[in-house]
Write a protein that holds these residues in place. Structure first.
Motif, PDB file in Angstrom:
ATOM      1  N   PHE A  31     108.799  25.741 142.215  1.00 34.19           N
ATOM      2  CA  PHE A  31     107.769  25.347 143.184  1.00 34.19           C
ATOM      3  C   PHE A  31     106.381  25.726 142.631  1.00 34.19           C
ATOM      4  CE2 PHE A  31     105.040  26.155 146.856  1.00 34.19           C
ATOM      5  CZ  PHE A  31     105.161  24.946 147.530  1.00 34.19           C
ATOM      6  N   THR A 132     105.219  13.668 137.634  1.00 34.73           N
ATOM      7  CA  THR A 132     106.458  14.441 137.441  1.00 34.73           C
ATOM      8  C   THR A 132     106.449  15.690 138.318  1.00 34.73           C
ATOM      9  OG1 THR A 132     106.676  13.636 135.172  1.00 34.73           O
ATOM     10  CG2 THR A 132     107.855  15.659 135.712  1.00 34.73           C
ATOM     11  N   GLY A 134     104.755  16.231 141.030  1.00 37.87           N
ATOM     12  CA  GLY A 134     104.859  15.813 142.436  1.00 37.87           C
ATOM     13  C   GLY A 134     106.299  15.498 142.811  1.00 37.87           C
ATOM     14  N   LEU A 135     107.003  14.801 141.915  1.00 39.53           N
ATOM     15  CA  LEU A 135     108.407  14.453 142.192  1.00 39.53           C
ATOM     16  C   LEU A 135     109.301  15.689 142.229  1.00 39.53           C
ATOM     17  CD1 LEU A 135     109.220  11.170 140.242  1.00 39.53           C
ATOM     18  CD2 LEU A 135     108.839  11.490 142.683  1.00 39.53           C
ATOM     19  N   LEU A 137     108.345  18.665 143.179  1.00 41.15           N
ATOM     20  CA  LEU A 137     108.068  19.258 144.501  1.00 41.15           C
ATOM     21  C   LEU A 137     108.896  18.557 145.574  1.00 41.15           C
ATOM     22  CD1 LEU A 137     104.240  19.958 144.962  1.00 41.15           C
ATOM     23  CD2 LEU A 137     106.128  21.581 144.706  1.00 41.15           C
ATOM     24  N   LEU A 138     108.887  17.222 145.514  1.00 38.01           N
ATOM     25  CA  LEU A 138     109.629  16.409 146.482  1.00 38.01           C
ATOM     26  C   LEU A 138     111.130  16.727 146.411  1.00 38.01           C
ATOM     27  CD1 LEU A 138     108.355  14.127 148.270  1.00 38.01           C
ATOM     28  CD2 LEU A 138     109.426  12.494 146.720  1.00 38.01           C
ATOM     29  N   SER A 139     111.663  16.834 145.176  1.00 41.47           N
ATOM     30  CA  SER A 139     113.099  17.095 145.007  1.00 41.47           C
ATOM     31  C   SER A 139     113.480  18.484 145.521  1.00 41.47           C
ATOM     32  CB  SER A 139     113.512  16.930 143.550  1.00 41.47           C
ATOM     33  OG  SER A 139     113.143  18.061 142.798  1.00 41.47           O
ATOM     34  N   LYS A 141     112.011  19.900 148.086  1.00 41.00           N
ATOM     35  CA  LYS A 141     111.889  19.911 149.556  1.00 41.00           C
ATOM     36  C   LYS A 141     112.879  18.961 150.231  1.00 41.00           C
ATOM     37  CE  LYS A 141     108.870  23.000 149.630  1.00 41.00           C
ATOM     38  NZ  LYS A 141     109.291  24.307 150.153  1.00 41.00           N
ATOM     39  N   LEU A 142     113.206  17.863 149.524  1.00 41.40           N
ATOM     40  CA  LEU A 142     114.104  16.865 150.114  1.00 41.40           C
ATOM     41  C   LEU A 142     115.454  16.895 149.423  1.00 41.40           C
ATOM     42  CD1 LEU A 142     111.833  13.677 150.430  1.00 41.40           C
ATOM     43  CD2 LEU A 142     112.436  15.319 152.213  1.00 41.40           C
ATOM     44  N   PHE A 145     116.678  13.747 147.564  1.00 38.96           N
ATOM     45  CA  PHE A 145     116.175  13.275 146.270  1.00 38.96           C
ATOM     46  C   PHE A 145     117.119  13.741 145.165  1.00 38.96           C
ATOM     47  CE2 PHE A 145     113.684  13.180 142.464  1.00 38.96           C
ATOM     48  CZ  PHE A 145     112.831  12.106 142.637  1.00 38.96           C
TER      49      PHE A 145
END
Lengths: 170, 170
Positions: A31, A132, A134-135, A137-139, A141-142, A145
């Protein structure tokens, strides 16, 4: 004299954030590693602007900027994606992140000798690295993903960096 | 065409070894990480020589070489020394390796705009990185080599890279 130093200071901040992002990756804090890359994107966005605003743009500053960009948007995101996702895919994962970094270096070297203004040739490494991060971070949190997505996204960004696609500058 | 590509291929090999060295450091394999940096030193020693021998030296090749050098002799040795020794000294260790990498980038940027031949200004980053990797190997093999030595050696190499000391070329 102080005005002259501000853009280079931003560039060095960008490089320092890149190094700290790699250390965060080594310490399994993905993170923080992603956030530090996004801070680098911001820092990289202002150094060139400040240099032109203060009319202190220099060859030295341009060289330093490319070197910092390779660390923060080439090496750091590659290691983050590797540790977070691609290490699960053995030599393929290793190959993909080495090729990503090579493509980033290739693009930066080409950019430095082309001297084209008005548009970029190939997707900028800053975009590839920021996207990359940003993705990742997304992975984190979600749960929806899938890490396997980087098996497609990383080679795609690798190709887009060395491609001849014209990307408008803002 | 093939001759033209050989020096750049050596440069990319140098960069790939640098990335694999960082991955080895992440995997706590410091011996392999140090060996890969030393392979990069060898690879870096031949690319420029081949480019001049084949008379294919180019601005592109020079740019690519500096970018690869920062990863293999700036970032990789800094992370290796950090993981192997300096991480035991908290923020001081972190500061020292970030400053080492910044000094390496500064020196490479200065070198690229100076265009001096015959001698180097400041200790080359290739020497600093190779020397660091050699010492890490020594520290892994000799229990008598204290990790605290890097608290002196790393800042010293940092200073020597940005110094104006004239170093003869061989």
């Amino acid at each position: 004299m102080i005005l002259r130093a501000i853009p280079s200071a931003c560039t060095l901040l960008n490089l320092a954030m890149g190094m700290l992002s790699i250390i965060a990756t080594i310490n399994d804090n993905y993170f923080l590693a992603a956030i530090l890359i996004l801070i680098s994107v911001f820092s990289d966005g202002i150094d060139g602007r400040l240099a032109r605003r203060f009319d202190v743009a220099s060859d030295f500053g341009k060289q330093l900027d490319s070197l910092a960009d390779l660390v923060s948007f080439g090496v750091a995101p590659a290691l983050l994606v590797y540790a977070d996702s691609l290490s699960g895919y053995g030599y393929i994962g290793l190959l993909f992140i080495v090729l990503y970094t090579i493509a980033g270096a290739w693009r930066l070297a080409r950019f430095n000798i082309l001297n084209i203004s008005g548009y970029f040739v190939g997707v900028p490494i800053t975009f590839a690295g920021g996207f990359t991060a940003g993705l990742v971070l997304l992975s984190l949190k979600l749960a929806a993903f899938p890490p396997i997505a980087f098996l497609i996204i990383t080679p795609l960004l690798t190709y887009l960096m060395v491609s001849r696609i014209k990307v408008p500058k803002y």
